[in-house]
Design an enzyme around this catalytic site. Structure first.
Site, mmCIF file in Angstrom:
data_model
loop_
_atom_site.group_PDB
_atom_site.id
_atom_site.type_symbol
_atom_site.label_atom_id
_atom_site.label_comp_id
_atom_site.label_asym_id
_atom_site.label_seq_id
_atom_site.Cartn_x
_atom_site.Cartn_y
_atom_site.Cartn_z
ATOM 1 N N GLU A 93 0.823 -1.214 0.000
ATOM 2 C CA GLU A 93 0.000 0.000 0.000
ATOM 3 C C GLU A 93 0.858 1.265 0.000
ATOM 4 O OE1 GLU A 93 -3.728 -0.301 1.887
ATOM 5 O OE2 GLU A 93 -3.089 -2.131 2.867
ATOM 6 N N CYS A 106 3.389 8.587 0.751
ATOM 7 C CA CYS A 106 3.742 7.732 1.889
ATOM 8 C C CYS A 106 3.971 6.323 1.350
ATOM 9 C CB CYS A 106 2.623 7.756 2.922
ATOM 10 S SG CYS A 106 2.947 6.664 4.321
ATOM 11 N N CYS A 113 4.345 -5.931 8.784
ATOM 12 C CA CYS A 113 5.378 -5.423 9.694
ATOM 13 C C CYS A 113 5.549 -6.392 10.860
ATOM 14 C CB CYS A 113 4.987 -4.036 10.216
ATOM 15 S SG CYS A 113 6.270 -3.301 11.259
ATOM 16 N N CYS A 117 3.311 -2.833 17.264
ATOM 17 C CA CYS A 117 2.770 -1.649 17.938
ATOM 18 C C CYS A 117 1.261 -1.824 18.127
ATOM 19 C CB CYS A 117 3.061 -0.387 17.135
ATOM 20 S SG CYS A 117 4.816 -0.132 16.844
ATOM 21 N N CYS A 120 -1.543 0.093 15.873
ATOM 22 C CA CYS A 120 -1.335 0.135 14.425
ATOM 23 C C CYS A 120 -1.981 -1.063 13.743
ATOM 24 C CB CYS A 120 0.174 0.148 14.155
ATOM 25 S SG CYS A 120 0.585 -0.006 12.416
ATOM 26 N N CYS A 337 -2.310 7.512 9.090
ATOM 27 C CA CYS A 337 -1.213 6.891 9.839
ATOM 28 C C CYS A 337 -1.694 5.709 10.664
ATOM 29 C CB CYS A 337 -0.645 7.910 10.831
ATOM 30 S SG CYS A 337 0.743 8.752 10.182
HETATM 31 S S1 SF4 Z 1 3.634 1.633 13.692
HETATM 32 FE FE1 SF4 Z 1 2.900 -0.183 12.539
HETATM 33 S S2 SF4 Z 1 4.111 -0.219 10.648
HETATM 34 FE FE2 SF4 Z 1 5.173 1.167 12.089
HETATM 35 S S3 SF4 Z 1 6.663 -0.139 13.186
HETATM 36 FE FE3 SF4 Z 1 4.798 -0.161 14.448
HETATM 37 S S4 SF4 Z 1 3.644 -1.958 13.716
HETATM 38 FE FE4 SF4 Z 1 5.192 -1.500 12.154
#
Ligand code: SF4
Length: 391
Positions: A93, A106, A113, A117, A120, A337
């Protein structure tokens, strides 16, 4: 070593020369480099200054490597979220955010990932794989082609804040940065490219040694060690205290400031006491802070703070260093974001996003998020903000 069969996008001049071999004079590689990166052709047969037989050879032996648009979602605010198909069929994306005469792309550095986090959506995907340098650069070339960005790359910002932790794919990110910034090619100024990390300390040190590198942004999101461990489990390995030390040791260029991103989670990390602790943490750093009120998403167990809370937090930090509130973009198409997660078919149906270009009138989420977005924006109109906060 033969590189025949590799995509052309992602190759530097020396790679192109090696790929063409001794049979071609070296200026041919320069012509191809110029066509791909400066003129941004999307069709190899359109490189009219090459002999016909070389064009035919290129078309036969080398894929160009600019990803195809699998899906595009248009936001009411002008943001476009693209699902791009890579050569192995996987998708990634990329988000295009026009803002007056400037625009921001972006891009993603990985598919999914591995950093978990808690605020996210991308984290819910896990990691599929890292992207090659060509796949990183290809996102910019595809967005440029789709949006007629032919001229003046100086007005384009690139942020590596899409899917993935860029520092866990550092060699490809660095090679992509060289290609994006090369004045003979895409020519985006270095100061307009920013990489955001969750805080992979040894890689921050490695990044600092690179002669051509993006600006560094650190995703902070907490004011204490314990709080950050809860929100960003990577902190168990790379402690907040050590992260701040690594930031102090980071070799900033004369024009550069460190950016700290801080996602405000209602009732979790958004108190005035948190703001004061952030000020103390970042004391004596040449830094600025970007605040992002949480962008909501299914499966994310946090709430967006109210406008007054955001303003109060900003006012405290701003007393000591530049502090901006980032305007959310593309909330209605999940382009903001922390929202980049490829929609599974069930979710697509729920969100109304699975039928070609999503339109506000057919997307049931649009009414919810767009109105929420408008309410949020009007509620914060008294606060000082600027977006994008990318110099
Ligand atoms: S915010 Fe999301 S994309 Fe960025 S490092 Fe943390 S888990 Fe990965």
């Amino acid at each position: 070593m033969s590189v025949v069969g590799q995509a052309l996008v992602g190759m530097e001049l020396v790679d192109l020369q090696a790929a063409l071999g001794q049979a071609e004079p070296s200026f041919r590689a320069r012509q191809i480099y110029d066509a791909i990166y400066r003129r941004r052709v999307t069709d190899l047969t359109a490189i009219s200054n090459l002999p016909k037989n070389l064009r035919a050879r290129l078309a036969e032996e080398f894929p160009l490597g600019v990803p195809q648009v699998e899906q595009r979602y248009d936001s009411v605010d002008g943001t476009r979220r693209y699902l791009l198909r890579l050569s192995d069929g996987k998708t990634v994306e990329t988000v295009w955010m026009p803002e007056g005469e400037r625009s921001t792309i972006c891009i993603s550095s990985q598919i999914g990932c591995p950093v978990d986090c808690k605020f996210c959506l991308t984290a819910l995907m896990g990691l599929e794989r890292g992207l090659s340098a060509g796949e990183i650069v290809g996102q910019v070339l595809r967005i440029a082609a789709e949006n007629n960005l032919a001229a003046n790359p100086g007005r384009v910002n690139v942020v590596m804040m899409g899917q993935g932790e860029p520092l866990l794919n550092l060699p490809n990110v660095i090679k992509a940065t060289r290609l994006l910034t090369d004045p003979a090619g895409i020519a985006i100024p270095t100061r307009r490219i920013t990489l955001s990390t969750s805080g992979i300390i040894p890689k921050i040190e490695e990044l600092g040694r690179e002669p051509v590198r993006p600006k560094l942004a650190v995703s902070l999101n907490a004011s204490t060690e314990e709080q950050r461990r809860e929100l960003m489990p990577i902190t168990r390995k790379y402690h907040l205290k050590d992260l701040i030390e690594a930031c102090r040791a980071y070799p900033l260029r004369p024009w550069e400031k460190l950016t700290f991103e801080y996602v405000l989670l209602g009732g979790v990390n958004d108190t005035d006491a948190d703001a004061r602790r952030v000020v103390r943490l970042l004391a004596r750093l040449n830094a600025k802070v970007n605040l992002i009120a949480l962008n909501p998403g299914p499966g994310i167990p946090f709430e967006t703070p109210g406008a007054a809370r955001v303003a109060s937090f900003q006012a405290i930090v701003k007393g000591s260093m530049p502090c901006f509130v980032r305007k959310p973009r593309g909330l209605d198409v999940y382009a903001a974001c922390g929202q980049l997660k490829r929609m599974e078919s069930k979710e697509k149906t729920h969100l109304g996003l699975g039928r070609g270009v999503a339109s506000p009138s057919t997307n049931p989420m649009t009414h919810f998020t767009a109105s929420r977005y408008m309410a949020w924006m009007s509620g914060r109109s008294h606060t000082s903000s600027r977006w994008p906060n990318v110099e």
